[in-house]
Design a protein around this motif. Sequence first.
Motif, PDB file in Angstrom:
ATOM      1  N   LEU A  46       0.978  -0.812  -0.322  1.00 48.10           N
ATOM      2  CA  LEU A  46      -0.203   0.295  -0.200  1.00 48.10           C
ATOM      3  C   LEU A  46       1.074   0.848  -0.073  1.00 48.10           C
ATOM      4  O   LEU A  46       0.673   2.508  -0.658  1.00 48.10           O
ATOM      5  N   VAL A  47       2.205   0.825   0.563  1.00 46.90           N
ATOM      6  CA  VAL A  47       2.957   2.071  -0.250  1.00 46.90           C
ATOM      7  C   VAL A  47       3.533   2.122  -0.491  1.00 46.90           C
ATOM      8  O   VAL A  47       2.995   3.746  -1.709  1.00 46.90           O
ATOM      9  N   CYS A  48       4.370   1.925  -1.536  1.00 45.67           N
ATOM     10  CA  CYS A  48       5.136   1.923  -3.311  1.00 45.67           C
ATOM     11  C   CYS A  48       3.668   1.241  -3.974  1.00 45.67           C
ATOM     12  O   CYS A  48       3.757  -0.360  -3.889  1.00 45.67           O
ATOM     13  N   GLN A  49       2.406   1.675  -4.583  1.00 51.53           N
ATOM     14  CA  GLN A  49       2.001   1.335  -4.799  1.00 51.53           C
ATOM     15  C   GLN A  49       1.659  -0.164  -5.948  1.00 51.53           C
ATOM     16  O   GLN A  49       1.384  -0.715  -6.510  1.00 51.53           O
TER      17      GLN A  49
ATOM     18  N   GLU B  73       8.353  -0.510   4.637  1.00 46.66           N
ATOM     19  CA  GLU B  73       8.748  -1.264   6.431  1.00 46.66           C
ATOM     20  C   GLU B  73       7.733  -1.567   6.417  1.00 46.66           C
ATOM     21  O   GLU B  73       6.989  -3.112   7.129  1.00 46.66           O
ATOM     22  N   LEU B  74       6.141  -1.132   5.469  1.00 49.03           N
ATOM     23  CA  LEU B  74       4.786  -1.751   5.993  1.00 49.03           C
ATOM     24  C   LEU B  74       5.094  -3.309   5.608  1.00 49.03           C
ATOM     25  O   LEU B  74       3.718  -4.096   5.693  1.00 49.03           O
TER      26      LEU B  74
ATOM     27  N   ASP C 138       6.193  -6.099   7.292  1.00 48.41           N
ATOM     28  CA  ASP C 138       5.171  -6.556   8.673  1.00 48.41           C
ATOM     29  C   ASP C 138       4.247  -7.173   7.595  1.00 48.41           C
ATOM     30  O   ASP C 138       3.852  -7.802   8.726  1.00 48.41           O
ATOM     31  N   LEU C 139       3.778  -6.880   7.080  1.00 53.85           N
ATOM     32  CA  LEU C 139       2.207  -7.833   5.786  1.00 53.85           C
ATOM     33  C   LEU C 139       3.521  -8.882   5.821  1.00 53.85           C
ATOM     34  O   LEU C 139       2.889  -9.888   5.584  1.00 53.85           O
TER      35      LEU C 139
ATOM     36  N   GLU D 176       3.310 -11.120   8.425  1.00 54.94           N
ATOM     37  CA  GLU D 176       2.475 -11.339   9.062  1.00 54.94           C
ATOM     38  C   GLU D 176       1.685 -12.572   8.033  1.00 54.94           C
ATOM     39  O   GLU D 176       1.458 -13.845   9.013  1.00 54.94           O
TER      40      GLU D 176
ATOM     41  N   ARG E 279       1.021 -16.348   9.152  1.00 57.50           N
ATOM     42  CA  ARG E 279      -0.465 -17.075   9.507  1.00 57.50           C
ATOM     43  C   ARG E 279      -0.141 -18.079   8.741  1.00 57.50           C
ATOM     44  O   ARG E 279      -0.913 -19.469   8.548  1.00 57.50           O
TER      45      ARG E 279
ATOM     46  N   PHE F 274      -7.981 -12.158   4.970  1.00 60.40           N
ATOM     47  CA  PHE F 274      -7.566 -11.025   6.579  1.00 60.40           C
ATOM     48  C   PHE F 274      -7.164  -9.514   5.723  1.00 60.40           C
ATOM     49  O   PHE F 274      -7.281  -9.126   6.796  1.00 60.40           O
TER      50      PHE F 274
ATOM     51  N   VAL G 190      -7.811  -7.941   2.985  1.00 67.96           N
ATOM     52  CA  VAL G 190      -9.479  -8.110   2.018  1.00 67.96           C
ATOM     53  C   VAL G 190      -9.591  -6.160   3.185  1.00 67.96           C
ATOM     54  O   VAL G 190     -10.202  -5.992   3.399  1.00 67.96           O
ATOM     55  N   ALA G 191     -10.362  -7.565   4.553  1.00 70.95           N
ATOM     56  CA  ALA G 191     -10.470  -7.281   5.391  1.00 70.95           C
ATOM     57  C   ALA G 191     -10.497  -5.672   5.700  1.00 70.95           C
ATOM     58  O   ALA G 191     -10.933  -4.725   6.603  1.00 70.95           O
ATOM     59  N   ARG G 192      -9.268  -5.564   5.995  1.00 76.48           N
ATOM     60  CA  ARG G 192      -8.447  -4.679   6.595  1.00 76.48           C
ATOM     61  C   ARG G 192      -8.221  -3.385   5.742  1.00 76.48           C
ATOM     62  O   ARG G 192      -7.617  -2.107   6.079  1.00 76.48           O
ATOM     63  N   TYR G 193      -7.595  -4.338   4.522  1.00 80.06           N
ATOM     64  CA  TYR G 193      -6.909  -2.789   3.766  1.00 80.06           C
ATOM     65  C   TYR G 193      -7.867  -2.837   2.455  1.00 80.06           C
ATOM     66  O   TYR G 193      -7.775  -1.967   1.559  1.00 80.06           O
TER      67      TYR G 193
END
Lengths: 194, 184
Positions: free
Chosen positions: A70-73, A83-84, A87-88, A91, A95, A108, A110-113
């Motif tokens: 989502l940062v460097c799209q 960094e994001l 993290d993802l 995650e 999982r 998971f 899609v429900a958040r982002y």
Amino acid sequence: MNTNPAAPLVSVICEIFNRILIPIAPLRAILLTALLAVSTASAYTLEAFAFEDPAQAAAFRELIEELRCLVCQNESLAGSQAELAQDLREEVYRRFRAGEGRDEIVDFLVARYGDFVLYDPPLKPSTYLLWFGPFLLITVSTFFLIRTLLHKRQSPDSALSPREHEQLRELLDPHGSDRDGRNGPDQDKSDRER
Amino acid sequence: MRASLKSFTPLILFLGLVVLLAFGLKTDPRKVPSPLVGKPAPRFSLPALQDPNRTVSNADLAGKLSLVNVWASWCVSCRAEHAELMRLSREEEDLQILGLNWKDDVVAATRMLRVYGDPYRVSAFDPDNQVGIHWGVYGAPETFVVDFEGTIRYKHIGPIDRTVWEQDLLPLIQAIRKTTNGHE
């Protein structure tokens, strides 16, 4: 005696070089090395994510290729150094190791982002225009193109009127000026010479 | 009449295209709409930034109208919106601002609040993005409006200034206040 007027300048330049630049050179080398070390240390590699099962490792790689950072799209989670994204990835990895399947992890995220994390947007009412828009556009424009062409064939451009024929002949005929009594410049000249 | 209308068709199509493209240019692709709007705030439980023994959780949202503001000391835009948050914490009495200190360092974060002032009722400390992921956070600052029932009503991406507050946040917050007073 100083015979060369440039000598003081040369010596100043030598001074600068000897006293300032040379001592800095090793420092610069150290800094550069440190910088390289830091940048290689922070660059992530997929080796960090270990799997016992090669099939699972492949599935993991495939999944993070499909997910968008989502940062460097314009980068996938697999390719991004943000960094994001790290993290993802972690995650997703956690999982995966916990035994979750691809669909569960995608749900998971899609429900958040939102659908934005997917490079391949799902087919649903809000994306109908996205999926079918281009085909709709092609269909509509093809329809109009064919209709215009058929229309052209049925009524070809109307024939020239006698007046238009006359004008056309005048334009095309280089000696046309003779007939209507007007003289071109060349004609004029030759008349006077005679 | 028919012919003149027909001759204008390309112009009309062109203008339509211009409008479409202008709309595309004006929309910021970095602002990804949140699917969490209209849903209950995700469950969370984190230590408070200034007091590790205190827990910040959904209980802090219960029965209150809140702004949940994602911030960090390394984030320049957070510094930019800081003064506006300070003003809101002073002037909007029924609105609490909860901080989510995101991917930050405890020393730098507490220092920032000490030096520039603390607009938060409490800040949750999330250095490893454990709660951030569940809230769909992908940058700082981000601000969620959470109503009295604990439902996320809006997500603002980027810093809050007077204009954002007056145009985007305040109308919604007034609407929430109104419906809640009507229930009571």
